[in-house]
Write an enzyme that holds these catalytic residues in place. Structure first.
Site, PDB file in Angstrom:
ATOM      1  CE  LYS A 138      -3.163   3.130   0.990  1.00 23.01           C
ATOM      2  NZ  LYS A 138      -2.259   4.316   1.050  1.00 23.01           N
TER       3      LYS A 138
ATOM      4  CD  GLU B 226      11.854   4.732   8.185  1.00 22.32           C
ATOM      5  OE1 GLU B 226      12.267   5.803   7.684  1.00 22.32           O
ATOM      6  OE2 GLU B 226      11.888   3.640   7.597  1.00 22.32           O
TER       7      GLU B 226
END
Length: 485
Positions: free
Chosen positions: A176, A250
């Protein structure tokens, strides 16, 4: 006699609407114009793709490791051969200057090469005990289906950090990309399939936040690997928690640089740090976000820093001469302007830029924010506290190591930090006192495929890149093997 059933115009329109997928616009941030429309995948679409990947995972894992390597080698070669066209697409949808787009794709090839060289090491089983009757060993297996929810600022870097390692270690990938880099996501998918990755081993989902939520809520995922904002990462973690899915995040940063009084070359340090602050329009996870300079060299540093920033050419991102392009997202413009206004009201000075009167009209077409350098800043100002993620930086004077260290610590984030000084041991001593995933001496804003990329505190959980990153995509299984009596 057969009776023909008639439909009203309203019913026909309803049937057409139901069958037609929802679309979202892809906008060129340099012009503000729509350049494409892409499908906004529904939760049903996401679930169907996940089921295909679940069915294909065992088949992909059964492919010999050398064949998986050859497939990713072909993908790498396709990246190299198509670099110019891929870079133009990336620049058109995200605004990154064309030279920087090419740099990203070129460096992605090197990252994938690292994985190709080292991935078999993390798959090797090893014996930990062996006697006449008993053998204990550890084998490593893929996690399963990996959700790769990627970012827009470096769509090739960030996604390849995940999918290359995941595919090589036998996982399948539900990819995605950000809605702001979905055309690049399509190209990545096309090239992987052209290289020989089966369609039930790598599948693309396009869409906005709702599509991402549908991906992160899937039950049965082997792992979710997300790059983006702290706020979205926290929501993904909450959504995934009931399914006990491995989540790796992250997230953002407020990356500091400290320039010590004994730095050998002030002008060189200023030029390096300016590049670290303004490269990719300041839209990098590890962009320099705040600068602390010893008072003994503060005026000289500011003079050289300003000189460098004023030399950066802002303009058409498709021009080889352009260094600073538009920001990728229009809502970032008023946010950056609010940080500047807040700082100026609290006593900061604008060494470059600073006029926010008509900032949304510079130029009128597209999403542009002028490079801005603020001096005389302090930690009461939002620009030194909140992640900016744009062409904006604050420079604060400090009185020695202790004050610099306290200010560098004063953040909820912990991605990277830099020290510019004469001695590596002095720099390392300061960096060891900071909760960050990466420390730099006399450099900044760098990522190496050989080193783990990780964050502390609000900057994330887990690691990509390096051997630690490769290990993120496998799970150990222990065997007790005992001979019969």
């Amino acid at each position: 006699m057969t009776m023909r059933r008639s439909c009203s115009l309203q019913q026909i329109r309803r049937m057409i609407t139901v069958s037609r997928p929802t679309l979202f616009d892809v906008v060129n941030p340099a012009t503000g114009k729509t350049i494409a429309e892409l499908p906004d995948d529904s939760p049903q679409d996401v679930a169907e793709k996940f089921q295909r990947l679940s069915g294909g995972q065992r088949r992909w894992n059964d492919v010999p490791v050398f064949e998986r390597r050859e497939t990713l080698e072909r993908f790498n070669e396709l990246l190299r051969l198509n670099m110019n066209s891929l870079a133009q697409i990336l620049t058109s949808e995200m605004g990154k200057p064309i030279k920087q787009s090419k740099n990203e794709i070129r460096a992605t090839v090197d990252r994938v090469k690292f994985y190709l060289t080292h991935y078999e090491k993390v798959l090797r089983e090893h014996t930990v005990l062996e006697t006449a009757r008993l053998k204990e060993k550890v084998v490593y297996e893929p996690l399963g289906v990996i959700a790769n929810i990627s970012a827009w600022n470096y769509p090739y870097f960030v996604s390849a950090n995940v999918f290359a390692a995941a595919l090589l270690t036998g996982n399948t990938v539900l990819y995605k990309p950000s809605e702001y880099a979905s055309l690049s996501g399509q190209e990545i998918t096309r090239l992987l399939h052209e290289a020989g990755v089966p369609k039930d081993a790598f599948m693309l989902c396009t869409g906005k936040g709702e599509t991402g939520s549908a991906v992160s809520s899937l039950e049965g995922l082997g792992g979710i690997f997300f790059t983006g904002s702290f706020k979205t990462g926290l929501e993904i973690a909450k959504t995934a928690a009931p399914n006990l899915v491995k989540v790796q995040l992250e997230l953002g940063g407020k990356d500091p640089v400290y320039v010590r009084h004994d730095v050998p070359n002030v002008a060189s340090a200023a030029a390096s740090i300016a590049d670290g602050a303004f490269y990719n329009c300041g839209q990098s996870c590890c962009s320099v976000e705040r600068i602390y300079v010893d008072k003994k060299i503060y005026p000289e540093f500011v003079e050289n820093f300003v000189k460098t920033v004023k030399s950066f050419k802002m303009g058409d991102p498709l021009s080889d001469e352009t260094y600073i392009g538009p920001v990728a997202r229009k809502p970032q413009i008023p946010f950056l302007a609010s940080q500047v206004i807040d700082a100026l009201r609290k006593g900061a000075s604008a060494a470059v830029g600073g006029d926010m009167t008509n900032v949304e009209d510079i130029p009128r077409a597209g999403f542009w924010f002028p490079p801005t350098v603020l001096t005389d800043v302090n930690h009461t100002m939002n620009v030194m506290r909140e992640e900016s993620f744009g062409p904006l930086i604050g420079i604060q004077m400090v009185d020695g190591d202790a004050e610099a260290l306290n200010l560098m610590r004063d953040t909820p984030y912990g991605l990277t930090a830099s020290v510019f000084c004469k001695s590596s041991s002095d720099a390392e001593a300061i960096l060891r006192e900071l909760e960050v995933g990466t420390g730099y001496w006399n450099c900044c804003d760098r990522v190496s495929p050989r080193l783990p990329w990780s964050g502390r505190k609000a900057s994330g959980i887990g690691a990509t890149l390096g051997m630690d990153g490769l290990r993120s995509f496998v799970q150990p299984k222990g065997f007790f093997l005992q001979r019969p009596c």
